[in-house]
Design a protein around this motif. Sequence first.
Motif, short mmCIF file in Angstrom:
data_model
loop_
_atom_site.label_atom_id
_atom_site.label_comp_id
_atom_site.label_asym_id
_atom_site.label_seq_id
_atom_site.Cartn_x
_atom_site.Cartn_y
_atom_site.Cartn_z
N LEU A 130 60.72 67.29 60.60
CA LEU A 130 60.01 66.96 59.37
C LEU A 130 59.13 65.73 59.52
CD1 LEU A 130 62.69 67.56 56.58
CD2 LEU A 130 61.09 69.19 57.61
N ALA A 131 59.47 64.87 60.49
CA ALA A 131 58.66 63.67 60.71
C ALA A 131 57.26 63.99 61.18
CB ALA A 131 59.35 62.75 61.72
N SER A 132 57.05 65.22 61.69
CA SER A 132 55.72 65.61 62.16
C SER A 132 54.90 66.32 61.10
CB SER A 132 55.85 66.54 63.39
OG SER A 132 56.39 67.80 63.01
N TYR A 133 55.42 66.43 59.89
CA TYR A 133 54.73 67.15 58.81
C TYR A 133 53.30 66.64 58.63
CZ TYR A 133 53.40 68.37 54.00
OH TYR A 133 52.73 68.81 52.88
N GLY A 134 52.36 67.58 58.65
CA GLY A 134 50.96 67.25 58.37
C GLY A 134 50.22 66.54 59.49
N GLN A 135 50.85 66.36 60.64
CA GLN A 135 50.19 65.66 61.74
C GLN A 135 49.47 66.66 62.65
OE1 GLN A 135 52.94 63.10 63.81
NE2 GLN A 135 53.63 62.08 61.95
N ASN A 136 48.42 66.20 63.30
CA ASN A 136 47.66 67.06 64.20
C ASN A 136 48.57 67.63 65.28
OD1 ASN A 136 45.26 66.60 62.85
ND2 ASN A 136 44.63 64.92 64.19
N GLY A 137 48.47 68.93 65.48
CA GLY A 137 49.24 69.60 66.51
C GLY A 137 50.63 70.03 66.09
N SER A 138 51.07 69.63 64.90
CA SER A 138 52.41 69.98 64.44
C SER A 138 52.43 71.41 63.90
CB SER A 138 52.87 69.01 63.34
OG SER A 138 54.09 69.45 62.76
N SER A 139 53.55 72.09 64.13
CA SER A 139 53.71 73.42 63.53
C SER A 139 54.06 73.33 62.05
CB SER A 139 54.79 74.20 64.28
OG SER A 139 56.04 73.56 64.15
N LEU A 140 54.46 72.14 61.60
CA LEU A 140 54.75 71.92 60.18
C LEU A 140 53.49 71.40 59.50
CD1 LEU A 140 57.64 72.08 61.38
CD2 LEU A 140 58.35 70.47 59.63
#
Length: 302
Positions: free
Chosen positions: A108-118
């Motif tokens: 969840l910490a990668s939410y909305g970041q470039n390259g994230s599947s979330l």
Amino acid sequence: MRLTDAATMCCGRIGVAALPKEAVLGPHATEAALRRLATAIRLRAVAMVAPQGFGYLGQALSAAEQYAAVYGAAYRPGTDRVVCSPGHYVIAAYAAAAETGLIDEAALASYGQNGSSLEAIGTERSPVPEFTCGSLGQGLSAAAGFALGDRLTGRDDARTFAFVSDGELQEGQVWEAAMFAGHHRLSRLTVLLDANNSQVDGPVDSITTIEPVAAKWQAFGWDTTDLDGHDVAAIAAALAAGALAARPQVLICRTSTRRGLACLPPDADGHFIKLPADLADAATAELRAELDRLAPEAAGNG
């Protein structure tokens, strides 16, 4: 199913604690456990939005009980399907999936970041729903296809849960799919309609009149329930009843994009809430306090 041991993740400046292992979910989930799950979904959503300072928090606030009821009491991974028609609502699906052990909460910490599947708006790469949309109004067509496909392949026990927003009712494709599902009596299909009266251009009822919503779905042959979308016990009970329905089911969930956060300013834009650091801290404290308040009740009923 039982949730994993309590753990703590850190998303930006905010730590989020998972539900305790005592919280029993599944078909026999208690109202207390589901209420706590809904609050945890809101808290997860705050943590995901906080690093950017803005985002689709209002959608999680309005739909938290719907996602809690589905993921906490009805959805069977590997058997059922979930469709998230309005792609920006996927934040609630991520939060619910993390709370119920379907995805690694650290992701969840990668939410909305470039390259994230979330991604902030769900795509084909999104790890949780079986189908989600960028363009609005398409999800019910996919859900009807899933339900019909299950019938044709003998998967008679499988259910499809489709999350739809009230703003999408302005799209003609929604009603084509509703007509199709009603005609074929796709009884294993349930729509959870988030009627929060919010869309990007303003209140839904100021853009296009969509009422009477219930009468329209009934006219297309659906079993229709109009209810308080923040009453998680009522939603869970309606979902259980839907498993025995002879026709497709729609739950019209009347909700608010401010639900659960009294700290939000009166003029907060529910569609895309701004969340500066001080407001994020206040929101986190408010939701943590609510979790603490609900904890003894949830553990006692578990």
